[in-house]
Design a protein around this motif. Structure first.
Motif, PDB file in Angstrom:
ATOM      1  N   VAL A 172       0.846  -1.190   0.000  1.00 12.25           N
ATOM      2  CA  VAL A 172       0.000   0.000   0.000  1.00 12.25           C
ATOM      3  C   VAL A 172       0.879   1.237   0.000  1.00 12.25           C
ATOM      4  N   SER A 173       0.512   2.206  -0.828  1.00 11.18           N
ATOM      5  CA  SER A 173       1.098   3.543  -0.791  1.00 11.18           C
ATOM      6  C   SER A 173      -0.009   4.519  -0.439  1.00 11.18           C
ATOM      7  N   CYS A 174       0.282   5.483   0.425  1.00 15.12           N
ATOM      8  CA  CYS A 174      -0.758   6.413   0.863  1.00 15.12           C
ATOM      9  C   CYS A 174      -0.151   7.787   1.125  1.00 15.12           C
ATOM     10  N   CYS A 222      10.696   2.151  -5.544  1.00 13.62           N
ATOM     11  CA  CYS A 222      10.366   2.054  -6.968  1.00 13.62           C
ATOM     12  C   CYS A 222      11.461   1.370  -7.778  1.00 13.62           C
ATOM     13  N   SER A 223      12.686   1.302  -7.241  1.00 16.72           N
ATOM     14  CA  SER A 223      13.780   0.690  -7.991  1.00 16.72           C
ATOM     15  C   SER A 223      13.584  -0.813  -8.177  1.00 16.72           C
ATOM     16  N   THR A 224      12.654  -1.430  -7.455  1.00 19.42           N
ATOM     17  CA  THR A 224      12.420  -2.870  -7.602  1.00 19.42           C
ATOM     18  C   THR A 224      11.940  -3.229  -9.005  1.00 19.42           C
ATOM     19  N   THR A 225      11.330  -2.280  -9.707  1.00 22.40           N
ATOM     20  CA  THR A 225      10.837  -2.577 -11.058  1.00 22.40           C
ATOM     21  C   THR A 225      11.970  -2.731 -12.059  1.00 22.40           C
ATOM     22  N   LEU A 226      13.200  -2.367 -11.681  1.00 21.39           N
ATOM     23  CA  LEU A 226      14.331  -2.508 -12.585  1.00 21.39           C
ATOM     24  C   LEU A 226      14.862  -3.937 -12.614  1.00 21.39           C
ATOM     25  N   LEU A 227      14.405  -4.781 -11.684  1.00 21.10           N
ATOM     26  CA  LEU A 227      14.894  -6.160 -11.622  1.00 21.10           C
ATOM     27  C   LEU A 227      13.946  -7.101 -12.352  1.00 21.10           C
ATOM     28  N   PRO A 228      14.490  -8.078 -13.053  1.00 12.84           N
ATOM     29  CA  PRO A 228      13.618  -9.107 -13.646  1.00 12.84           C
ATOM     30  C   PRO A 228      13.046 -10.002 -12.558  1.00 12.84           C
ATOM     31  N   LYS A 229      11.931 -10.641 -12.864  1.00 15.51           N
ATOM     32  CA  LYS A 229      11.312 -11.521 -11.884  1.00 15.51           C
ATOM     33  C   LYS A 229      12.195 -12.746 -11.657  1.00 15.51           C
ATOM     34  N   ASN A 230      12.387 -13.061 -10.365  1.00  9.40           N
ATOM     35  CA  ASN A 230      13.227 -14.187  -9.979  1.00  9.40           C
ATOM     36  C   ASN A 230      12.382 -15.134  -9.133  1.00  9.40           C
ATOM     37  N   PRO A 231      12.295 -16.386  -9.505  1.00  6.68           N
ATOM     38  CA  PRO A 231      11.451 -17.306  -8.714  1.00  6.68           C
ATOM     39  C   PRO A 231      11.981 -17.553  -7.305  1.00  6.68           C
ATOM     40  N   SER A 232      13.247 -17.272  -7.096  1.00 11.72           N
ATOM     41  CA  SER A 232      13.825 -17.487  -5.760  1.00 11.72           C
ATOM     42  C   SER A 232      13.757 -16.202  -4.946  1.00 11.72           C
ATOM     43  N   HIS A 286       7.084   1.685 -14.326  1.00 13.52           N
ATOM     44  CA  HIS A 286       5.763   1.325 -13.804  1.00 13.52           C
ATOM     45  C   HIS A 286       4.669   2.155 -14.472  1.00 13.52           C
ATOM     46  N   ALA A 287       4.919   3.465 -14.644  1.00  9.45           N
ATOM     47  CA  ALA A 287       3.911   4.329 -15.271  1.00  9.45           C
ATOM     48  C   ALA A 287       3.695   3.958 -16.732  1.00  9.45           C
ATOM     49  N   PHE A 288       4.773   3.542 -17.420  1.00 11.86           N
ATOM     50  CA  PHE A 288       4.647   3.116 -18.814  1.00 11.86           C
ATOM     51  C   PHE A 288       4.058   1.714 -18.940  1.00 11.86           C
ATOM     52  N   GLY A 289       3.924   1.014 -17.822  1.00 13.19           N
ATOM     53  CA  GLY A 289       3.373  -0.334 -17.869  1.00 13.19           C
ATOM     54  C   GLY A 289       4.342  -1.368 -18.387  1.00 13.19           C
ATOM     55  N   ILE A 290       5.650  -1.086 -18.268  1.00 13.15           N
ATOM     56  CA  ILE A 290       6.652  -2.035 -18.764  1.00 13.15           C
ATOM     57  C   ILE A 290       6.792  -3.216 -17.819  1.00 13.15           C
ATOM     58  N   ALA A 291       6.902  -2.944 -16.498  1.00 13.65           N
ATOM     59  CA  ALA A 291       7.114  -4.028 -15.533  1.00 13.65           C
ATOM     60  C   ALA A 291       6.798  -3.519 -14.143  1.00 13.65           C
ATOM     61  N   GLY A 292       6.698  -4.468 -13.217  1.00 14.57           N
ATOM     62  CA  GLY A 292       6.608  -4.121 -11.803  1.00 14.57           C
ATOM     63  C   GLY A 292       5.270  -3.643 -11.341  1.00 14.57           C
ATOM     64  N   ASP A 293       4.183  -4.131 -11.945  1.00 11.61           N
ATOM     65  CA  ASP A 293       2.869  -3.673 -11.511  1.00 11.61           C
ATOM     66  C   ASP A 293       2.593  -4.023 -10.054  1.00 11.61           C
ATOM     67  N   GLU A 294       3.141  -5.125  -9.557  1.00 14.55           N
ATOM     68  CA  GLU A 294       2.869  -5.555  -8.192  1.00 14.55           C
ATOM     69  C   GLU A 294       3.958  -5.143  -7.208  1.00 14.55           C
ATOM     70  N   ARG A 295       5.115  -4.661  -7.690  1.00 15.28           N
ATOM     71  CA  ARG A 295       6.223  -4.296  -6.797  1.00 15.28           C
ATOM     72  C   ARG A 295       6.339  -2.793  -6.571  1.00 15.28           C
ATOM     73  N   CYS A 296       5.490  -2.028  -7.254  1.00 11.09           N
ATOM     74  CA  CYS A 296       5.533  -0.566  -7.128  1.00 11.09           C
ATOM     75  C   CYS A 296       4.109  -0.053  -7.193  1.00 11.09           C
ATOM     76  N   VAL A 297       3.751   0.826  -6.280  1.00 10.98           N
ATOM     77  CA  VAL A 297       2.373   1.331  -6.215  1.00 10.98           C
ATOM     78  C   VAL A 297       2.413   2.849  -6.121  1.00 10.98           C
ATOM     79  N   GLY A 298       1.673   3.488  -6.977  1.00 15.67           N
ATOM     80  CA  GLY A 298       1.522   4.934  -6.923  1.00 15.67           C
ATOM     81  C   GLY A 298       0.171   5.316  -6.361  1.00 15.67           C
ATOM     82  N   VAL A 299       0.049   6.572  -5.975  1.00 13.63           N
ATOM     83  CA  VAL A 299      -1.212   7.092  -5.431  1.00 13.63           C
ATOM     84  C   VAL A 299      -1.755   8.112  -6.420  1.00 13.63           C
ATOM     85  N   ARG A 300      -2.952   7.869  -6.885  1.00 18.38           N
ATOM     86  CA  ARG A 300      -3.600   8.785  -7.829  1.00 18.38           C
ATOM     87  C   ARG A 300      -4.847   9.383  -7.201  1.00 18.38           C
TER      88      ARG A 300
END
Length: 596
Positions: free
Chosen positions: A216-218, A247-257, A357-371
């Motif tokens: 959650v971001s608030c 927000c830097s978490t979106t720069l990493l590829p998904k890792n199953p571990s 995240h704003a461009f919808g490239i990656a990290g929809d679940e690892r970064c949350v903005g408040v609109r």
């Protein structure tokens, strides 16, 4: 139809990404290029009044060649990012308003605690204007506690004073430093109780069935609205506020571990543990008196990092590679630096991550903005998605209609060519027939002319062979009758042919006879004078008897008393000698007269 005129396909949109720590503002204009973002323009402004800072930043970017306008996002330390546990299954989502109430209930006390970081004392210490010992002295004086500065008497004197005024009076800070912190504080906290939130599910809580962990971001709604108004005055639409850290978490590829991320800022380190691409744990440490290495080590130990867990370092304000090398030496583990071509002098890893995240490239679940207005509803419920779907349906229907019309057009053109070919044959035949009709018409006209000439010849022949002799005989007969009918008592004054055969007049109706259907074809008017009335009547009777063999009749006979020649008393006699024929012969006589 050119659909490219309706929908701007292939035109990359630009996004202004800004980041503030409360006392400066950085901005970069980025554009999406495949799965990466590219920096077009960047600038940095040292200004505590964020309204002026945004204006100066936009001006600096335009001087660098940016045209302005479009959308923007902002990373601010005023936004709180935290994990909360909610009994909400993401597969059975709650309505937006109900979900908003659940989230607000969980994060409201956390946000209030978060805002204590932006007290004047914390800001003065964080900016290096005061030491922690000086801040503690001021707080002791406010609370009436004994202190080294002056005992209880001094504490009683300053117990009701504000922190900043008291610190200035004690000589710890300057008035300009206090004003800078007060101005920055306006953009970091708000007294508004309304909270805007954004959230993203991370996964189920292992030891609590039916409960899920949510990121959650608030932020306070009034503070969000203030930023929206500032960007709106510059012709920009602020899409969302993002937390300064995470927000830097979106720069990493998904890792199953499992893996750890340490994001280092000045006086603060934000640590996260990712598991299967989701945030499983997060911790934040603040201490402006310690070095980045010390804060990173404390955060790493607090996360209980395992030796085999990969560790990523996101660092922007210091030499990230040097910090990573120091951590390798201290922890004897491998530490990798998060890199991206877009990271630069005025573009931090968090800014690049927020842009992705704003461009919808990656990290929809690892970064949350408040609109403003809360998170967007699911895609099928969004107005713009429904509008786009409707537009696609319309475009598809238009395309199908165009294909159908094209097929029909081709069929019609083929049929038209066939009809045109047949029409050409018919047209040629029509031209030939019209030419023959014209030739026949000419022949008919020539034949009619010949018939007319023949009729005129026949009429002339009939006139000279029949009409003329008959008329001559009639005139001679009338004159002969006058010779026999005239006595010594009667004088013929005048005889005149008053009518031709073309000016026929019906015979007058006699009261004692039925209506006569005959018409006059010849008429002679006779004027005479008699010595006596009996002589006049005798003359009229003789004329009736004498002209009968010539098919003539006496009409309109009148006897009147009137002086005659030499003014002798007598009687004037007038009559008409007419020739009558049946009406059905009139047309024949007129045709003959016309031809003559």
């Amino acid at each position: 139809m050119k659909f490219s005129k309706l929908l701007p396909f292939g035109k990359p949109s630009q996004l202004l990404v800004c980041e503030t720590d409360g006392f400066s503002l950085r901005g970069a204009v980025l554009v999406r290029s495949g799965t990466q973002v590219v920096v077009l323009h960047q600038a940095k402004i040292e200004q505590v009044d964020m309204a002026d800072a945004v204006t100066d930043l936009i001006a600096a970017l335009k001087n660098d060649g940016w045209h302005g306008g479009g959308s923007a996002v902002l990373l601010s330390p005023a936004v709180l990012s935290t994990l909360v546990e909610l009994p909400v299954n993401p597969k059975k989502p709650r309505p937006i308003q109900q979900m908003m109430e659940l989230v607000r209930w969980e994060v409201e006390p956390l946000l209030m605690q978060h805002m204590t970081r932006w007290s004047v004392g914390h800001l003065l210490v964080g900016q290096g204007y005061m030491t922690e010992e000086q801040a503690q002295t001021v707080m002791d004086l406010q609370q009436g506690k004994p202190n080294k500065a002056g005992g209880l008497a001094l504490s009683d004197k300053f117990s009701l004073r504000r922190f900043g005024d008291l610190a200035e009076e004690l000589g710890y800070i300057k008035r300009s430093q206090l004003n800078a912190c007060l101005t920055g504080q306006e953009w970091l906290k708000s007294d508004d109780e309304t909270i805007e939130c954004g959230w993203a599910v991370q996964g189920p809580v292992e030891d609590i069935p039916g409960t899920f962990s949510w990121l959650v971001s608030c932020v306070n709604k009034s503070l969000l609205q203030r930023w929206i108004d500032v960007f709106d005055r510059q012709g920009l639409k602020l899409k969302a506020l993002y937390p300064l850290t995470g927000c830097s978490t979106t720069l990493l590829p998904k890792n199953p571990s499992s893996e750890l991320i340490l994001e280092s800022h000045r006086g603060m380190t934000y640590g996260m543990r990712l598991h299967a691409g989701r945030i499983a744990e997060q911790r934040q440490y603040l201490n402006v008196t310690k070095t980045p290495l010390e804060i990173c080590l404390e955060n790493y130990h607090a996360l209980h990092g395992a030796p085999n867990e990969p560790v990523w370092l996101a660092c922007w304000h210091d030499d990230a590679h040097a910090l990573a090398q120091e951590m390798r030496q201290m922890l004897e583990i491998e530490v990798e630096v998060i890199t991206d071509p877009a990271i630069g002098t005025a573009c931090s890893p968090g800014m690049v991550g927020a842009a992705r995240h704003a461009f919808g490239i990656a990290g929809d679940e690892r970064c949350v903005g408040v609109r403003d207005g809360g998170p967007l509803p699911p895609l099928p419920q969004r107005i713009e998605v429904r509008g786009a779907a409707l537009a696609m349906v319309l475009l598809l229907s238009i395309g199908v209609s165009e294909v159908s019309l094209m097929i029909r057009k081709n069929s019609v053109e083929t049929h038209k060519q066939d009809v045109d070919a047949r029409w050409n044959v018919v047209d040629e035949a029509t031209k030939r027939i019209n030419a023959q009709i014209q030739e026949i018409g000419k022949r008919k006209q020539a034949l009619a002319q010949k018939k007319a000439d023949l009729a005129r010849l026949e009429a002339m022949l009939d006139f000279y062979s029949n009409a003329a002799p008959q008329r001559t005989a009639l005139v001679q007969g009338v004159l002969g009758v006058l010779q026999t009918a005239v006595t010594d008592e009667v004088i013929v004054v005048a005889i005149d042919e008053t009518s031709k055969s073309g000016n026929t007049v019906p015979a007058p109706i006699s009261p004692s006879e039925a209506q006569d259907k005959r018409v006059e074809v010849e008429s002679f008017h006779l004027d005479a004078w008699a010595i006596s009335e009996s002589a006049a009547q005798t003359f009229i009777q003789k004329m009736k008897e004498a002209i009968a063999p010539w098919q003539l009749e006496v009409r309109d006979a009148h006897v009147t008393s009137r002086p005659g020649p030499l003014n002798l008393d007598g009687f004037a006699v007038s009559m008409r000698l007419v020739k009558l024929v049946q009406a059905d012969r009139i047309s024949q006589l007129q045709e003959k007269a016309g031809r003559s």
